[in-house]
Design a protein around this motif. Structure first.
Motif, PDB file in Angstrom:
ATOM      1  N   TRP A  80       1.030   2.825   9.237  1.00 24.17           N
ATOM      2  CA  TRP A  80       1.894   2.784  10.251  1.00 24.17           C
ATOM      3  C   TRP A  80       1.090   2.594  11.523  1.00 24.17           C
ATOM      4  O   TRP A  80       1.408   2.249  12.577  1.00 24.17           O
ATOM      5  CB  TRP A  80       2.371   4.304  10.053  1.00 24.17           C
ATOM      6  N   LYS A  81      -0.120   3.241  11.527  1.00 20.07           N
ATOM      7  CA  LYS A  81      -0.988   3.147  12.832  1.00 20.07           C
ATOM      8  C   LYS A  81      -2.576   3.144  12.506  1.00 20.07           C
ATOM      9  O   LYS A  81      -2.681   3.801  11.189  1.00 20.07           O
ATOM     10  CB  LYS A  81      -0.584   4.630  13.458  1.00 20.07           C
ATOM     11  N   ILE A  82      -3.477   2.661  13.380  1.00 22.98           N
ATOM     12  CA  ILE A  82      -4.597   2.902  13.143  1.00 22.98           C
ATOM     13  C   ILE A  82      -5.372   3.894  14.094  1.00 22.98           C
ATOM     14  O   ILE A  82      -5.127   3.812  15.159  1.00 22.98           O
ATOM     15  CB  ILE A  82      -5.407   1.402  13.231  1.00 22.98           C
ATOM     16  N   ASN A  83      -6.254   4.614  13.848  1.00 22.44           N
ATOM     17  CA  ASN A  83      -7.180   5.328  14.644  1.00 22.44           C
ATOM     18  C   ASN A  83      -8.466   5.042  14.589  1.00 22.44           C
ATOM     19  O   ASN A  83      -8.803   4.838  13.567  1.00 22.44           O
ATOM     20  CB  ASN A  83      -6.948   6.824  14.286  1.00 22.44           C
ATOM     21  N   HIS A  84      -8.961   5.156  15.727  1.00 22.22           N
ATOM     22  CA  HIS A  84     -10.288   4.521  15.902  1.00 22.22           C
ATOM     23  C   HIS A  84     -11.267   5.847  16.444  1.00 22.22           C
ATOM     24  O   HIS A  84     -10.573   6.284  17.474  1.00 22.22           O
ATOM     25  CB  HIS A  84     -10.689   3.469  16.520  1.00 22.22           C
ATOM     26  N   ALA A  85     -12.317   6.328  15.865  1.00 26.29           N
ATOM     27  CA  ALA A  85     -13.088   7.315  16.444  1.00 26.29           C
ATOM     28  C   ALA A  85     -14.570   6.926  16.401  1.00 26.29           C
ATOM     29  O   ALA A  85     -15.079   6.466  15.430  1.00 26.29           O
ATOM     30  CB  ALA A  85     -12.857   8.564  15.674  1.00 26.29           C
ATOM     31  N   CYS A  86     -14.991   7.035  17.707  1.00 25.15           N
ATOM     32  CA  CYS A  86     -16.691   6.889  17.757  1.00 25.15           C
ATOM     33  C   CYS A  86     -17.231   8.262  18.438  1.00 25.15           C
ATOM     34  O   CYS A  86     -17.118   8.317  19.617  1.00 25.15           O
ATOM     35  CB  CYS A  86     -16.916   5.681  18.458  1.00 25.15           C
ATOM     36  N   LEU A  87     -17.743   9.055  17.391  1.00 26.45           N
ATOM     37  CA  LEU A  87     -18.235  10.503  17.975  1.00 26.45           C
ATOM     38  C   LEU A  87     -19.607  10.549  17.860  1.00 26.45           C
ATOM     39  O   LEU A  87     -20.254  10.440  18.875  1.00 26.45           O
ATOM     40  CB  LEU A  87     -17.435  11.512  17.158  1.00 26.45           C
ATOM     41  N   GLY A  88     -20.137  10.877  16.686  1.00 26.60           N
ATOM     42  CA  GLY A  88     -21.645  10.735  16.557  1.00 26.60           C
ATOM     43  C   GLY A  88     -22.249  12.046  16.932  1.00 26.60           C
ATOM     44  O   GLY A  88     -23.557  12.334  17.377  1.00 26.60           O
ATOM     45  N   ASN A  89     -21.608  13.239  16.931  1.00 25.18           N
ATOM     46  CA  ASN A  89     -21.981  14.222  17.290  1.00 25.18           C
ATOM     47  C   ASN A  89     -23.057  14.747  16.094  1.00 25.18           C
ATOM     48  O   ASN A  89     -24.114  15.457  16.516  1.00 25.18           O
ATOM     49  CB  ASN A  89     -21.226  15.576  17.547  1.00 25.18           C
ATOM     50  N   ARG A  90     -22.746  14.750  14.831  1.00 25.69           N
ATOM     51  CA  ARG A  90     -23.468  15.028  13.789  1.00 25.69           C
ATOM     52  C   ARG A  90     -24.407  14.095  13.660  1.00 25.69           C
ATOM     53  O   ARG A  90     -25.754  14.274  13.399  1.00 25.69           O
ATOM     54  CB  ARG A  90     -22.515  15.502  12.508  1.00 25.69           C
ATOM     55  N   ASP A  91     -24.322  12.910  13.258  1.00 24.99           N
ATOM     56  CA  ASP A  91     -24.976  11.781  12.963  1.00 24.99           C
ATOM     57  C   ASP A  91     -25.131  10.791  14.317  1.00 24.99           C
ATOM     58  O   ASP A  91     -24.000  10.034  14.559  1.00 24.99           O
ATOM     59  CB  ASP A  91     -24.230  10.873  11.850  1.00 24.99           C
ATOM     60  N   GLN A  92     -26.177  11.168  14.788  1.00 19.15           N
ATOM     61  CA  GLN A  92     -26.242  10.511  16.259  1.00 19.15           C
ATOM     62  C   GLN A  92     -26.696   8.994  16.218  1.00 19.15           C
ATOM     63  O   GLN A  92     -27.637   8.575  16.838  1.00 19.15           O
ATOM     64  CB  GLN A  92     -27.261  11.351  17.098  1.00 19.15           C
ATOM     65  N   HIS A  93     -25.985   8.017  15.632  1.00 26.44           N
ATOM     66  CA  HIS A  93     -26.292   6.750  15.249  1.00 26.44           C
ATOM     67  C   HIS A  93     -24.768   6.177  15.290  1.00 26.44           C
ATOM     68  O   HIS A  93     -23.937   6.669  14.563  1.00 26.44           O
ATOM     69  CB  HIS A  93     -26.952   6.720  13.945  1.00 26.44           C
ATOM     70  N   ILE A  94     -24.774   5.091  15.946  1.00 32.70           N
ATOM     71  CA  ILE A  94     -23.346   4.440  16.361  1.00 32.70           C
ATOM     72  C   ILE A  94     -22.722   4.015  14.996  1.00 32.70           C
ATOM     73  O   ILE A  94     -23.153   3.285  14.324  1.00 32.70           O
ATOM     74  CB  ILE A  94     -23.614   3.008  17.081  1.00 32.70           C
ATOM     75  N   HIS A  95     -21.342   4.642  14.927  1.00 27.36           N
ATOM     76  CA  HIS A  95     -20.762   4.314  13.683  1.00 27.36           C
ATOM     77  C   HIS A  95     -19.223   4.631  14.270  1.00 27.36           C
ATOM     78  O   HIS A  95     -18.901   5.494  15.125  1.00 27.36           O
ATOM     79  CB  HIS A  95     -21.144   5.148  12.507  1.00 27.36           C
ATOM     80  N   TRP A  96     -18.180   3.625  13.591  1.00 27.27           N
ATOM     81  CA  TRP A  96     -16.803   4.023  13.953  1.00 27.27           C
ATOM     82  C   TRP A  96     -16.175   4.419  12.791  1.00 27.27           C
ATOM     83  O   TRP A  96     -16.383   3.804  11.614  1.00 27.27           O
ATOM     84  CB  TRP A  96     -16.310   2.660  14.565  1.00 27.27           C
ATOM     85  N   HIS A  97     -15.246   5.262  12.901  1.00 30.64           N
ATOM     86  CA  HIS A  97     -14.383   5.626  11.960  1.00 30.64           C
ATOM     87  C   HIS A  97     -12.979   4.851  11.916  1.00 30.64           C
ATOM     88  O   HIS A  97     -12.402   4.812  13.244  1.00 30.64           O
ATOM     89  CB  HIS A  97     -13.910   7.037  11.807  1.00 30.64           C
ATOM     90  N   ILE A  98     -12.723   4.247  11.082  1.00 30.46           N
ATOM     91  CA  ILE A  98     -11.432   3.366  11.032  1.00 30.46           C
ATOM     92  C   ILE A  98     -10.348   4.114  10.128  1.00 30.46           C
ATOM     93  O   ILE A  98     -10.582   4.170   8.962  1.00 30.46           O
ATOM     94  CB  ILE A  98     -11.664   1.736  10.514  1.00 30.46           C
ATOM     95  N   ILE A  99      -9.467   4.520  10.710  1.00 31.96           N
ATOM     96  CA  ILE A  99      -8.699   5.506  10.032  1.00 31.96           C
ATOM     97  C   ILE A  99      -7.233   5.179   9.809  1.00 31.96           C
ATOM     98  O   ILE A  99      -6.597   5.275  10.791  1.00 31.96           O
ATOM     99  CB  ILE A  99      -8.657   6.995  10.719  1.00 31.96           C
TER     100      ILE A  99
END
Ligand code: ZN
Length: 141
Positions: A80-99
């Motif tokens: 229905w929708k895509i959420n993108h999240a780029c946080l990296g507070n725990r793993d401080q290495h650029i990664h995107w969540h594609i949800i």
């Protein structure tokens, strides 16, 4: 050698059972849970902490890979929708969540972490992973 968990994962990427696709600058991995069917992570190949630390060309290139990955996830699972999240507070290495989000979720209008305490119940077997990975791979340009 740093102690970054995501760098360690990159060291073993060739045998990673969650690997969906290698882009020039990143790897697409199936998420470690499937609370959201089709949840993936796009992992940058280099250890950089923040998106704004990348030069402009790399920001654009990585964004393009994020869009290719997202389009494949959308075609595979028709969310229905895509959420993108780029946080990296725990793993401080650029990664995107594609949800991928689905209207059938009771809380689909809220952020995806609302039921994070349940994610561990939604891990899947290696054979189930391979089925989902194959679905996504069919749609990667
Ligand atoms: Zn790292």
């Amino acid at each position: 050698m740093n102690n970054c968990g995501l760098c360690h994962r990159l060291d073993n990427i060739a045998t990673d059972t969650a690997l969906v696709h290698e882009f020039e600058n990143s790897y697409l991995l199936l998420g470690n849970h499937q609370y959201f069917r089709g949840y993936c992570v796009l992992l940058y190949k280099r250890h950089v902490r923040e998106l704004h630390e990348l030069d402009c060309n790399m920001q654009t290139a990585l964004n393009h890979e994020l869009m290719l990955a997202t389009q494949a996830v959308v075609k595979a699972f028709e969310p229905w929708k895509i959420n993108h999240a780029c946080l990296g507070n725990r793993d401080q290495h650029i990664h995107w969540h594609i949800i991928p989000r689905y209207e059938t979720e009771a809380d689909h209008q809220y952020d995806p972490w609302r039921h994070a305490d349940e994610f561990d119940k939604w891990t899947i077997s290696d054979s189930q992973k391979q089925e989902l990975i194959a679905l996504i791979q069919k749609h990667i340009a």
